[in-house]
Design an enzyme around this catalytic site. Structure first.
Site, PDB file in Angstrom:
ATOM      1  N   HIS A 271       0.848  -1.199   0.000  1.00  0.00           N
ATOM      2  CA  HIS A 271       0.000   0.000   0.000  1.00  0.00           C
ATOM      3  C   HIS A 271       0.881   1.244   0.000  1.00  0.00           C
ATOM      4  CE1 HIS A 271      -3.226   2.798   1.081  1.00  0.00           C
ATOM      5  NE2 HIS A 271      -4.034   1.842   0.650  1.00  0.00           N
ATOM      6  N   ASP A 328      -7.945  -5.233  -0.708  1.00  0.00           N
ATOM      7  CA  ASP A 328      -8.360  -6.056  -1.864  1.00  0.00           C
ATOM      8  C   ASP A 328      -8.029  -7.526  -1.722  1.00  0.00           C
ATOM      9  OD1 ASP A 328      -7.447  -3.191  -3.680  1.00  0.00           O
ATOM     10  OD2 ASP A 328      -9.475  -3.990  -3.505  1.00  0.00           O
TER      11      ASP A 328
HETATM   12  C1  SDX Z   1      -5.929   0.193  -3.267  1.00  0.00           C
HETATM   13  O1  SDX Z   1      -4.111   4.560  -2.000  1.00  0.00           O
HETATM   14  C2  SDX Z   1      -5.175   3.980  -1.527  1.00  0.00           C
HETATM   15  O2  SDX Z   1      -5.706   4.331  -0.497  1.00  0.00           O
HETATM   16  C3  SDX Z   1      -5.720   2.863  -2.372  1.00  0.00           C
HETATM   17  C4  SDX Z   1      -6.788   2.011  -1.726  1.00  0.00           C
HETATM   18  C5  SDX Z   1      -8.059   2.767  -1.551  1.00  0.00           C
HETATM   19  O3  SDX Z   1      -8.837   2.403  -0.647  1.00  0.00           O
HETATM   20  O4  SDX Z   1      -8.322   3.678  -2.366  1.00  0.00           O
HETATM   21  O5  SDX Z   1      -6.335   1.522  -0.482  1.00  0.00           O
HETATM   22  C6  SDX Z   1      -7.139   0.798  -2.604  1.00  0.00           C
HETATM   23  O6  SDX Z   1      -5.593   0.575  -4.345  1.00  0.00           O
HETATM   24  C7  SDX Z   1      -5.117  -0.836  -2.501  1.00  0.00           C
HETATM   25  C8  SDX Z   1      -3.866  -1.330  -3.313  1.00  0.00           C
HETATM   26  C9  SDX Z   1      -4.346  -2.406  -4.298  1.00  0.00           C
HETATM   27  N1  SDX Z   1      -3.233  -2.792  -5.201  1.00  0.00           N
HETATM   28  C10 SDX Z   1      -2.649  -3.985  -5.127  1.00  0.00           C
HETATM   29  O7  SDX Z   1      -2.904  -4.828  -4.271  1.00  0.00           O
HETATM   30  C11 SDX Z   1      -1.622  -4.249  -6.230  1.00  0.00           C
HETATM   31  C12 SDX Z   1      -0.356  -4.856  -5.624  1.00  0.00           C
HETATM   32  N2  SDX Z   1       0.313  -3.836  -4.812  1.00  0.00           N
HETATM   33  C13 SDX Z   1       1.230  -3.007  -5.449  1.00  0.00           C
HETATM   34  O8  SDX Z   1       1.444  -2.982  -6.758  1.00  0.00           O
HETATM   35  C14 SDX Z   1       1.861  -1.926  -4.588  1.00  0.00           C
HETATM   36  O9  SDX Z   1       2.031  -2.433  -3.337  1.00  0.00           O
HETATM   37  C15 SDX Z   1       1.113  -0.619  -4.543  1.00  0.00           C
HETATM   38  C16 SDX Z   1       0.949  -0.052  -5.892  1.00  0.00           C
HETATM   39  C17 SDX Z   1      -0.216  -0.796  -3.883  1.00  0.00           C
HETATM   40  C18 SDX Z   1       1.926   0.321  -3.680  1.00  0.00           C
HETATM   41  O10 SDX Z   1       3.121   0.458  -4.294  1.00  0.00           O
HETATM   42  P1  SDX Z   1       4.274   1.348  -3.622  1.00  0.00           P
HETATM   43  O11 SDX Z   1       3.982   1.723  -2.246  1.00  0.00           O
HETATM   44  O12 SDX Z   1       4.547   2.437  -4.607  1.00  0.00           O
HETATM   45  O13 SDX Z   1       5.431   0.346  -3.510  1.00  0.00           O
HETATM   46  P2  SDX Z   1       6.577   0.272  -4.541  1.00  0.00           P
HETATM   47  O14 SDX Z   1       5.985  -0.011  -5.900  1.00  0.00           O
HETATM   48  O15 SDX Z   1       7.452   1.467  -4.358  1.00  0.00           O
HETATM   49  O16 SDX Z   1       7.342  -1.044  -4.058  1.00  0.00           O
HETATM   50  C19 SDX Z   1       8.252  -1.005  -2.946  1.00  0.00           C
HETATM   51  C20 SDX Z   1       8.923  -2.377  -2.954  1.00  0.00           C
HETATM   52  C21 SDX Z   1       9.419  -2.772  -4.339  1.00  0.00           C
HETATM   53  O17 SDX Z   1      10.455  -3.697  -4.150  1.00  0.00           O
HETATM   54  P3  SDX Z   1      12.013  -3.168  -4.337  1.00  0.00           P
HETATM   55  O18 SDX Z   1      12.075  -2.453  -5.684  1.00  0.00           O
HETATM   56  O19 SDX Z   1      12.247  -2.241  -3.174  1.00  0.00           O
HETATM   57  O20 SDX Z   1      12.860  -4.430  -4.291  1.00  0.00           O
HETATM   58  O21 SDX Z   1       7.935  -3.365  -2.615  1.00  0.00           O
HETATM   59  C22 SDX Z   1       7.729  -4.221  -3.716  1.00  0.00           C
HETATM   60  C23 SDX Z   1       8.260  -3.514  -4.943  1.00  0.00           C
HETATM   61  O22 SDX Z   1       8.665  -4.439  -5.943  1.00  0.00           O
HETATM   62  N3  SDX Z   1       6.291  -4.459  -3.798  1.00  0.00           N
HETATM   63  C24 SDX Z   1       5.750  -5.641  -4.033  1.00  0.00           C
HETATM   64  C25 SDX Z   1       4.374  -5.436  -3.995  1.00  0.00           C
HETATM   65  N4  SDX Z   1       4.124  -4.146  -3.742  1.00  0.00           N
HETATM   66  C26 SDX Z   1       5.324  -3.539  -3.617  1.00  0.00           C
HETATM   67  N5  SDX Z   1       6.316  -6.846  -4.281  1.00  0.00           N
HETATM   68  C27 SDX Z   1       5.448  -7.872  -4.488  1.00  0.00           C
HETATM   69  N6  SDX Z   1       4.104  -7.748  -4.466  1.00  0.00           N
HETATM   70  C28 SDX Z   1       3.538  -6.549  -4.217  1.00  0.00           C
HETATM   71  N7  SDX Z   1       2.208  -6.431  -4.191  1.00  0.00           N
END
Ligand code: SDX
Length: 393
Positions: A271, A328
């Site tokens: 998140h 989710d």
């Molecule tokens: C919603 O913002 C809100 O409030 C949204 C929401 C709402 O009520 O409106 O809460 C609803 O959108 C919830 C989120 C739903 N999305 C997902 O579940 C999709 C999977 N999650 C991600 O893609 C990700 O976690 C985000 C987009 C939600 C958040 O991304 P961030 O905070 O920008 O994290 P990042 O992309 O900077 O990642 C940081 C690290 C990375 O690894 P490194 O490069 O440091 O090695 O964490 C890893 C990422 O690769 N990572 C994940 C991951 N999410 C982040 N690795 C594996 N699986 C994941 N889901």
């Protein structure tokens, strides 16, 4: 000369905004609507009462609540031509594309509700969009499965009649299931607002040009449809189903996630704000088991989801990245048990988020200091250069 420009650091702050609606503490896993903890609202309130709270800022008195519920109920019917319009999309169209088109089209059917600065008109648009998106969402399912579009029954509650309009068969008496009604009401409450997420920020930025509520919310629906945002609930079910189809080896899947294999992400985890457990996910997880049992449905995908969570919560890779289940991760399993197809999961998220989008749009519109949204940029392109004729290139 390298194209690097210096930027006033202050401009970065224009990306944030002040709001009185929702408070989140990402480190502590706290979520409050107008100061009330989400846990208490999910336990004791109702979706329309929470909608009133988010939009008007205070819990309604009994009289205010009755009047609000009655007014929303009274506007649930849509124009006959709107029903025809809903039937013109391909049966296999993704319902989020239909939903954003349908919500935008509401402005053409109800032009008397467009003025964003007349309080009565804004109140009318508020009630119309809450009422009619409930009908639209039921029609998304009905058109996809080729069943007739039903008319509302004002004697039933908001959620109960939504379920009837979605699942009732024309040839049999519909009996609503109190467990399903209560569970869906709770899920809608949990989705009702979440401060300045991607889709809400979209609603605000579109509205900041003084676009009407329908146009702004339709843009928010499109933003929500992305798999990194609201589309994640549908992506989680696809992910669980694929793991199950490949033998259900959760550890192997998590190995692939950690290796960052192309297209392999733990959907429903992580998140932008919560670097702790999403309080909504905790509530959904607690009720998922109970709801599935009460519906007499055991879903092996729930066991798989819990197994994935167990692995993630004890694995350094996820812990150091502060990756926890978000709202989710478990919701799709409940929607599936209720009889919704995967493609309906994100429209259900949007239905729940309607009060938040409305409240945030109204708050912005009523703020005289609001300026049109125009984020500044840091230019990193080519420095000035002279045009070269095509013959000389
Ligand atoms: C919603 O913002 C809100 O409030 C949204 C929401 C709402 O009520 O409106 O809460 C609803 O959108 C919830 C989120 C739903 N999305 C997902 O579940 C999709 C999977 N999650 C991600 O893609 C990700 O976690 C985000 C987009 C939600 C958040 O991304 P961030 O905070 O920008 O994290 P990042 O992309 O900077 O990642 C940081 C690290 C990375 O690894 P490194 O490069 O440091 O090695 O964490 C890893 C990422 O690769 N990572 C994940 C991951 N999410 C982040 N690795 C594996 N699986 C994941 N889901």
């Amino acid at each position: 000369e390298t194209g690097v420009v210096t930027v006033d650091p202050g401009f970065m702050n224009t990306a944030s905004c002040e709001s009185e609606i929702t408070y989140i503490d990402g480190d502590e896993g706290i979520l409050r609507y107008r100061g009330y903890p989400i846990e208490q609202l999910a336990q004791r309130s109702s979706f329309l009462e929470v909608a009133y709270l988010l939009i008007h800022g205070e819990l309604p008195s009994p009289t205010e609540l009755d009047a609000f519920v009655e007014r929303v109920n009274r506007h649930t019917l849509v124009h006959e031509d709107f029903r025809t319009f809903m039937g013109t999309f391909p049966r296999n169209a993704h319902p989020m594309a239909v939903m954003s088109s349908a919500v935008n089209a509401l402005s053409t059917f109800y032009p008397e509700s467009l003025d964003p600065f007349d309080p009565e008109t804004v109140e009318l648009a508020t009630v119309l969009i809450l009422a009619k998106t409930r009908t639209i969402t039921s029609y998304l399912h009905r058109t996809a499965v080729g069943e007739p579009l039903l008319y509302p029954d004002y004697s039933r509650g908001y959620v109960e009649d939504f379920l009837r309009m979605t699942f009732a068969k024309p040839y049999e008496q519909y009996e609503s299931d109190p467990t399903t009604v209560a569970a869906l009401d709770k899920l809608l409450i949990l989705h009702a607002d979440h401060e300045q997420n991607c889709s809400t920020s979209t609603v605000r930025i579109v509205g900041s040009s003084h676009a009407n509520l329908y146009a702004s919310v339709a843009a928010g629906i499109n933003a929500l449809s992305g798999p990194l945002h609201g589309g994640a609930n549908e992506a989680v079910l696809k992910m669980l189903t694929e793991i199950q189809a490949q033998g259900g080896d959760a550890s192997d899947f998590m190995r692939r996630v950690k290796n960052k294999e192309q297209g392999v992400r733990l959907m429903g985890f992580g998140h932008r704000v919560y670097k702790n457990y999403d309080p909504r996910a905790a509530i959904v997880k607690k009720s998922a088991d109970a709801v599935l049992q009460q519906l007499g449905k055991h879903d092996p995908l729930l066991d798989l989801a819990m197994n994935l969570e167990e692995i993630a919560l004890s694995d350094e890779y996820f812990i150091e990245r502060k990756l926890y289940p978000n709202v989710d991760f478990y919701t799709g399993l409940i929607y599936k048990a209720m009889g919704f197809s995967e493609q309906m999961f994100t429209p259900l998220f949007a239905l729940g988020r309607m009060p938040g989008w409305i409240a945030q749009w109204r708050e912005m519109m009523s703020d005289p200091t609001t300026k049109i949204g125009r984020p500044r940029q840091v230019y990193t392109g080519a420095v000035e250069r002279d045009y070269v004729g095509v013959d000389a290139r």
